[in-house]
Design a protein around this motif. Structure first.
Motif, PDB file in Angstrom:
ATOM      1  N   THR A   1      54.528  29.785  36.547  1.00 44.15           N
ATOM      2  CA  THR A   1      54.493  29.891  38.009  1.00 44.15           C
ATOM      3  C   THR A   1      53.465  28.947  38.609  1.00 44.15           C
ATOM      4  O   THR A   1      53.539  28.606  39.799  1.00 44.15           O
ATOM      5  CB  THR A   1      54.183  31.343  38.421  1.00 44.15           C
ATOM      6  N   GLY A   2      52.502  28.520  37.811  1.00 44.81           N
ATOM      7  CA  GLY A   2      51.516  27.561  38.286  1.00 44.81           C
ATOM      8  C   GLY A   2      50.245  28.169  38.812  1.00 44.81           C
ATOM      9  O   GLY A   2      49.466  27.486  39.495  1.00 44.81           O
ATOM     10  N   PHE A   3      49.981  29.449  38.492  1.00 48.92           N
ATOM     11  CA  PHE A   3      48.747  30.078  38.953  1.00 48.92           C
ATOM     12  C   PHE A   3      47.542  29.474  38.230  1.00 48.92           C
ATOM     13  O   PHE A   3      47.620  29.115  37.052  1.00 48.92           O
ATOM     14  CB  PHE A   3      48.775  31.591  38.697  1.00 48.92           C
ATOM     15  N   ASP A   4      46.436  29.399  38.950  1.00 49.97           N
ATOM     16  CA  ASP A   4      45.163  29.020  38.333  1.00 49.97           C
ATOM     17  C   ASP A   4      44.707  30.183  37.469  1.00 49.97           C
ATOM     18  O   ASP A   4      44.472  31.289  37.964  1.00 49.97           O
ATOM     19  CB  ASP A   4      44.131  28.712  39.425  1.00 49.97           C
ATOM     20  N   LEU A   5      44.566  29.952  36.175  1.00 52.09           N
ATOM     21  CA  LEU A   5      44.255  31.037  35.250  1.00 52.09           C
ATOM     22  C   LEU A   5      42.870  31.632  35.512  1.00 52.09           C
ATOM     23  O   LEU A   5      42.617  32.791  35.216  1.00 52.09           O
ATOM     24  CB  LEU A   5      44.354  30.544  33.805  1.00 52.09           C
ATOM     25  N   ARG A   6      41.970  30.844  36.062  1.00 51.00           N
ATOM     26  CA  ARG A   6      40.659  31.402  36.420  1.00 51.00           C
ATOM     27  C   ARG A   6      40.810  32.441  37.535  1.00 51.00           C
ATOM     28  O   ARG A   6      40.175  33.499  37.497  1.00 51.00           O
ATOM     29  CB  ARG A   6      39.709  30.289  36.875  1.00 51.00           C
ATOM     30  N   ILE A   7      41.654  32.119  38.518  1.00 47.35           N
ATOM     31  CA  ILE A   7      41.891  33.072  39.602  1.00 47.35           C
ATOM     32  C   ILE A   7      42.595  34.311  39.076  1.00 47.35           C
ATOM     33  O   ILE A   7      42.307  35.437  39.507  1.00 47.35           O
ATOM     34  CB  ILE A   7      42.704  32.402  40.724  1.00 47.35           C
ATOM     35  N   VAL A   8      43.502  34.130  38.113  1.00 49.07           N
ATOM     36  CA  VAL A   8      44.199  35.279  37.529  1.00 49.07           C
ATOM     37  C   VAL A   8      43.198  36.205  36.856  1.00 49.07           C
ATOM     38  O   VAL A   8      43.233  37.428  37.047  1.00 49.07           O
ATOM     39  CB  VAL A   8      45.268  34.798  36.531  1.00 49.07           C
ATOM     40  N   CYS A   9      42.298  35.643  36.059  1.00 48.91           N
ATOM     41  CA  CYS A   9      41.275  36.467  35.400  1.00 48.91           C
ATOM     42  C   CYS A   9      40.383  37.156  36.426  1.00 48.91           C
ATOM     43  O   CYS A   9      40.018  38.329  36.266  1.00 48.91           O
ATOM     44  CB  CYS A   9      40.425  35.610  34.463  1.00 48.91           C
ATOM     45  N   ARG A  10      40.051  36.426  37.501  1.00 50.02           N
ATOM     46  CA  ARG A  10      39.196  37.027  38.537  1.00 50.02           C
ATOM     47  C   ARG A  10      39.900  38.190  39.218  1.00 50.02           C
ATOM     48  O   ARG A  10      39.287  39.241  39.476  1.00 50.02           O
ATOM     49  CB  ARG A  10      38.832  35.949  39.562  1.00 50.02           C
ATOM     50  N   GLU A  11      41.191  38.025  39.506  1.00 44.99           N
ATOM     51  CA  GLU A  11      41.927  39.093  40.175  1.00 44.99           C
ATOM     52  C   GLU A  11      42.152  40.285  39.244  1.00 44.99           C
ATOM     53  O   GLU A  11      42.119  41.441  39.670  1.00 44.99           O
ATOM     54  CB  GLU A  11      43.265  38.565  40.690  1.00 44.99           C
TER      55      GLU A  11
END
Length: 581
Positions: A275-285
């Motif tokens: 999907t193209g999500f930033d994996l850092r943002i995924v971990c943060r969320e």
């Protein structure tokens, strides 16, 4: 008609329009109403919380035709021109542009002598004031301390600690705080209603949560979303435009981990990457989700809090919170926070993310220490009490989790490099009640009482082995230096050379502990006796004296607190001691 960004269009024009800064606003209004206006103000706080906006409102309140007044009219020339940034007597200066001392002298210091052309006060609004150089601050210092009566300074900064204390001490410092989630969400709802935009609660919550306390960031994000679609904004639209992972996908990942479905976790990781999500943002969320679950786990009434979950998310959140213990949530939060940092510096972020999910699954297989201790004590009291797994939710789960049980000390194999202690045999006379009682704890680990060895040599060997295993330092520095160790009835006799007075003293410090070890091994009361050996013959006296001197040096070094601390921490041994003149 030109388009104005929402952050500019909805910028507060009155004190009442500033949200989330009640203390600062009330103080300023009362100061203006009571004519207690300082010559210099500093507005500090994170980005997008209203620092420069508050400075402009104060400037309007001071220069309004009806002023000074806490309620500027907003219609006079001064109010309108200040709001539009074109009032000749209100100078807005960018600290990042006018950083040098010459620029400050030219733009601020020299024009101070010129009275305002129309307004009541000449006002200098210095944005990002922390960007000024040290010399520029020095040039500004005297002007701020004693300005002309018609001059006011207002400074805004996101880094108050970079503003010299000499400037702060001559100003009134107002610290604006990051806006709460509820305030941002309510303001966004009001603005979208006024703009005629339909947006669901999940989308509003996602934008407000991503703003992280900044109203300007929230409005800029909303503007970007409305450029993508303005018909009916959904959480999926917000996720697509801002690159934020939606709550549904977060719940899917957390549920796969709760089921211990490693294959499902890999599939969801692939979905996130594709999907193209930033994996850092995924971990943060995901870490934020663990925090929300912990809040609901502690206080179930917070489930209705919009900051925790939107109305259509509460059912899934309620089911999910039952699948995680508090220990699970704390470990997951730490794991995801570390993963965010590691992904930032990784050349293979996908691999780090996938391994983080697998680690998360395996962390849930850990058994609380309290359960292990209870199982051990239950096993000691009643035999083979099984270790019950922690209760989980009724959600679909994988096959029952095997729980590793600790190996009892009596059956645990010893390391090949360590001497095997004598295997204690149970005392025939011991009663079942006595054998089932848990062993009493003491400051020094002591083996359970057993029948004394048949021969004194066996008792001596067992005692020395026990001392070496429990205190290698004491064994090497004191016990091993004894000339002779013998078992004489109920006494353990240590014989030292005449010059080994320090070693005898150190043995005396540990006497009670050694007696306790000997008593536990012998099954009877034992005492420790230290003796002085007879003087050596003249031929051997010199060699014995040298050896004794070396041993005494070792003992003195061993007695040093710093040396003891190093040996205790690193577990080393002293190989040689040399005396330096």
């Amino acid at each position: 008609m030109p388009h104005f960004a929402l952050a500019r269009k909805w910028r507060p024009q009155r004190f009442e329009d500033v949200i989330g800064q009640r203390g600062v606003i009330d103080t300023l209004k009362h100061a203006i109403a009571s004519d207690r206006i300082a010559q210099s103000f500093i507005f500090a706080g994170p980005r997008g919380v209203g620092k420069t906006t508050t400075a402009r409102i104060v400037a309007r309140a001071l220069n309004c035709v009806n002023g000074p007044t806490p309620e500027p009219c907003g219609e006079c020339d001064a109010c309108r021109e200040i709001a539009e940034g074109r009032d000749v007597d209100v100078l807005e200066i960018d600290g990042a542009t006018y950083t040098g001392v010459d620029a400050v002298r030219e733009v601020i210091v020299e024009p101070l002598a010129i009275a305002p052309m129309r307004d009541r006060f000449k006002i200098f609004i210095i944005d990002e004031v922390h960007r000024l150089s040290k010399n520029a601050f020095d040039a500004l210092l005297k002007s701020i301390e004693e300005p002309p009566p018609y001059v006011k300074f207002m400074m805004a900064t996101t880094e108050l600690h970079h503003v010299p204390v000499t400037i702060q001490s001559r100003s009134q410092v107002f610290e604006l705080r990051a806006l709460p989630f509820a305030a941002i969400r309510a303001q966004l709802a009001a603005i979208t209603t006024a703009e005629g935009v339909a947006i669901d609660d999940g989308a509003l919550a996602l934008v407000a949560r991503a703003a992280e306390g900044s109203m300007r960031d929230a409005l800029s994000s909303l503007d970007q979303i409305l450029a993508f679609t303005s018909d009916a904004v959904t959480a999926a639209d917000v996720s697509t435009v801002l690159g934020l992972i939606g709550r549904d996908l977060q719940f899917d990942i957390a549920e796969a981990v709760a089921r211990e479905d490693a294959a499902g976790a890999f599939a969801l990781a692939a979905t996130v990457v594709e999907t193209g999500f930033d994996l850092r943002i995924v971990c943060r969320e995901l870490a934020r989700l663990m925090r929300d679950l912990m809040i609901v786990r502690i206080d179930p009434t917070r489930l209705a809090d919009p900051e925790i979950a939107a109305e259509d998310e509460r059912d899934r959140l309620k089911v999910l919170v039952e699948q995680y213990s508090r220990e699970d949530l704390m470990r997951a939060f730490d794991l995801l926070s570390r993963a965010e940092y590691e992904i930032r510096n990784s050349s293979q972020p996908r691999h780090h993310f996938e391994m983080a999910l697998i680690k998360w699954i395996h962390l849930r297989q850990l058994t609380p220490l309290t359960d292990l201790i209870a199982a051990m004590e239950g096993g000691a009291a009643g035999g083979a009490a099984p270790l019950a797994p922690r209760p989980r939710s009724s959600a679909p789960a994988a096959s029952p989790r095997p729980v590793a049980r600790p190996t009892p000390a009596a059956t645990r194999p010893s390391s090949p490099s360590e001497p095997r202690p004598a295997t204690p045999r149970p005392t025939p006379a011991a009663s079942p009640a006595a054998s089932s009682a848990p062993a009493a704890r003491s400051t020094a680990p002591v083996p359970a009482p057993v029948e004394s060895p048949k021969a004194a040599g066996d008792l001596k060997t067992a005692l020395l082995t026990s001392i070496r295993e429990q205190s290698r330092t004491f064994y090497g520095m004191v016990v091993a230096q004894a000339q002779k160790i013998e078992i004489e009835g109920n006494a353990v006799v240590f014989t030292f050379a005449p010059v080994h007075k320090t070693l005898r003293t150190q043995l005396g410090h540990k006497r009670a502990w050694v007696e306790q070890l000997a008593q536990a091994l012998a099954g009877r009361k034992m005492t420790v006796v230290d003796r002085e050996a007879a003087p050596a013959p003249a031929a051997e006296a010199e060699a014995a004296a040298a050896e004794a001197h070396q041993a005494d040096l070792r003992a003195r070094v061993q007695a040093e607190p710093a040396v003891q601390a190093v040996l205790d921490v690193f577990g080393g041994q002293i190989e040689d001691v040399e005396e330096i003149d």
